[in-house]
Design a protein around this motif. Sequence first.
Motif, PDB file in Angstrom:
ATOM      1  N   ALA A  42       0.833  -1.206   0.000  1.00 19.91           N
ATOM      2  CA  ALA A  42       0.000   0.000   0.000  1.00 19.91           C
ATOM      3  C   ALA A  42       0.868   1.257   0.000  1.00 19.91           C
ATOM      4  CB  ALA A  42      -0.923  -0.005   1.213  1.00 19.91           C
ATOM      5  N   GLN A  43       1.962   1.223   0.757  1.00 21.69           N
ATOM      6  CA  GLN A  43       2.864   2.369   0.780  1.00 21.69           C
ATOM      7  C   GLN A  43       3.510   2.581  -0.587  1.00 21.69           C
ATOM      8  OE1 GLN A  43       6.058   1.989   3.594  1.00 21.69           O
ATOM      9  NE2 GLN A  43       6.757   4.079   3.319  1.00 21.69           N
ATOM     10  N   CYS A  52       0.979   4.177  -2.855  1.00 18.29           N
ATOM     11  CA  CYS A  52       0.805   5.598  -2.519  1.00 18.29           C
ATOM     12  C   CYS A  52       1.975   6.428  -3.022  1.00 18.29           C
ATOM     13  CB  CYS A  52       0.642   5.751  -1.009  1.00 18.29           C
ATOM     14  SG  CYS A  52      -0.922   5.124  -0.358  1.00 18.29           S
ATOM     15  N   GLU A  53       3.196   5.912  -2.822  1.00 22.35           N
ATOM     16  CA  GLU A  53       4.370   6.641  -3.292  1.00 22.35           C
ATOM     17  C   GLU A  53       4.379   6.746  -4.812  1.00 22.35           C
ATOM     18  OE1 GLU A  53       7.721   4.658  -1.695  1.00 22.35           O
ATOM     19  OE2 GLU A  53       7.483   5.478   0.330  1.00 22.35           O
ATOM     20  N   ARG A  93       1.716   6.749  -6.835  1.00 19.14           N
ATOM     21  CA  ARG A  93       0.707   7.728  -7.229  1.00 19.14           C
ATOM     22  C   ARG A  93       1.188   9.142  -6.962  1.00 19.14           C
ATOM     23  NH1 ARG A  93      -4.159   4.413  -4.289  1.00 19.14           N
ATOM     24  NH2 ARG A  93      -4.345   2.723  -5.819  1.00 19.14           N
ATOM     25  N   PHE A  94       1.820   9.325  -5.801  1.00 16.83           N
ATOM     26  CA  PHE A  94       2.338  10.647  -5.472  1.00 16.83           C
ATOM     27  C   PHE A  94       3.402  11.079  -6.476  1.00 16.83           C
ATOM     28  CE2 PHE A  94       5.745  13.034  -3.350  1.00 16.83           C
ATOM     29  CZ  PHE A  94       5.062  14.188  -3.035  1.00 16.83           C
TER      30      PHE A  94
END
Length: 290
Positions: A136-137, A140-141, A143-144
Motif C-alpha cells: 500500500a505504501q 501511494c508513493e 501515485r504521489f
Amino acid sequence: LGRPSHWMRYLWAGVLTLLSTFVGAVLWRQLGAIADPGILLLFTVAASTYLAGGMAGMLSAAIVLFCSFILFSHPLYPFRYSELEWRQMMVIVVACPVIALMVGSLKEQVDRLKVVTREAQILREEIRRFETVKEAQFLCEQRFRLMADCMTDYAVCTLDSNGAVRNWNTGAERLLGYSSAEIVGQSYSRFFIKEDLLARHPERLIDQARFAGRAGQEGWRVRKGGGRLRTRSSIIPLKNSQGAPSGYLLVIHDLTRLEEANLATLKAQAELESIKNRLGSTGDTPDTPA
C-alpha cells in the motif's frame, strides 16, 4: 478455561492410576480376562505422563510401583511372589520410570513444538500484514510520484526533521537543476539566496511549519549553477502512523512565467497608455488656416 493447576494435574494422574490399577486387578485376579496386567499399568503411566506432564507421570509411576508389590503378591501370603509374578513385577519396576521419563520428554517436545508453531503463525501473520502495508505504501508513493511529475511548474520533495532532502522528483530536478544523486541528503537551505541564509529563513520556516502546521514564503530561490527564479515555497509537516513527526513536505511553485506575464502585461499597459497619450495630444492640436 485456563490450564489446570499443578495440584489438579497431580490429582487427576493419581486418580487415573488408582482406577486403572483397580480395574487391572479385577480383570486379572477376579475375572481372569487378561493374562498380564503389566501392559495396562504401563499404558496408564504413559497416558498420565502425556496428559498431565512429566512430574505427574513420575507420581503415576510411583503409585504403580507401590501397587505392584501388592497386586503381584500371593493372595493369601502378602509380599510373597512366584517366579513369574516376580518377573512381571520387575518389568514394571524397570519400565515405569523409563516410560515416564521418555513420555515426559516427548510431552515437553510436543509442547515446545506447539509454542514454536504458534509463534511461527503469528510471525507469518505479521509478515503478511507488513507486506500488505508495504504494498500500500508503494502504491501511494507511486501515485504521489506520478502526480508530482505531472506538475511541471512545481518541485515536490520530502525533507527529514533537520531539513535534509529525503527524496526528489523529476519536477524538482527540472525546476532547480539538481539530480536526485546530487541533492538527496543535502540541506534544502542551498536553494536560498545569500540574504535569506543570513536572515536564517530556512530554520525559521522549519520551526514555523513544526509549530503552526504550515509555513510559506514567496521570494527568490537559487538553481544549480547560481541562476535565480521567483518562487512560492510551502512546507507542511508529515506524521507517521503513530502520529509522531516524520519530516516535512516541501512544495516549490515556479512563479517565473507569472512574473514574465505580469511584466508583459505592465509593458503592454504602458505602451497602451503611451499610444493613448500620443493620440490625445494629436487630437488637441488646432487646425492651421488655409
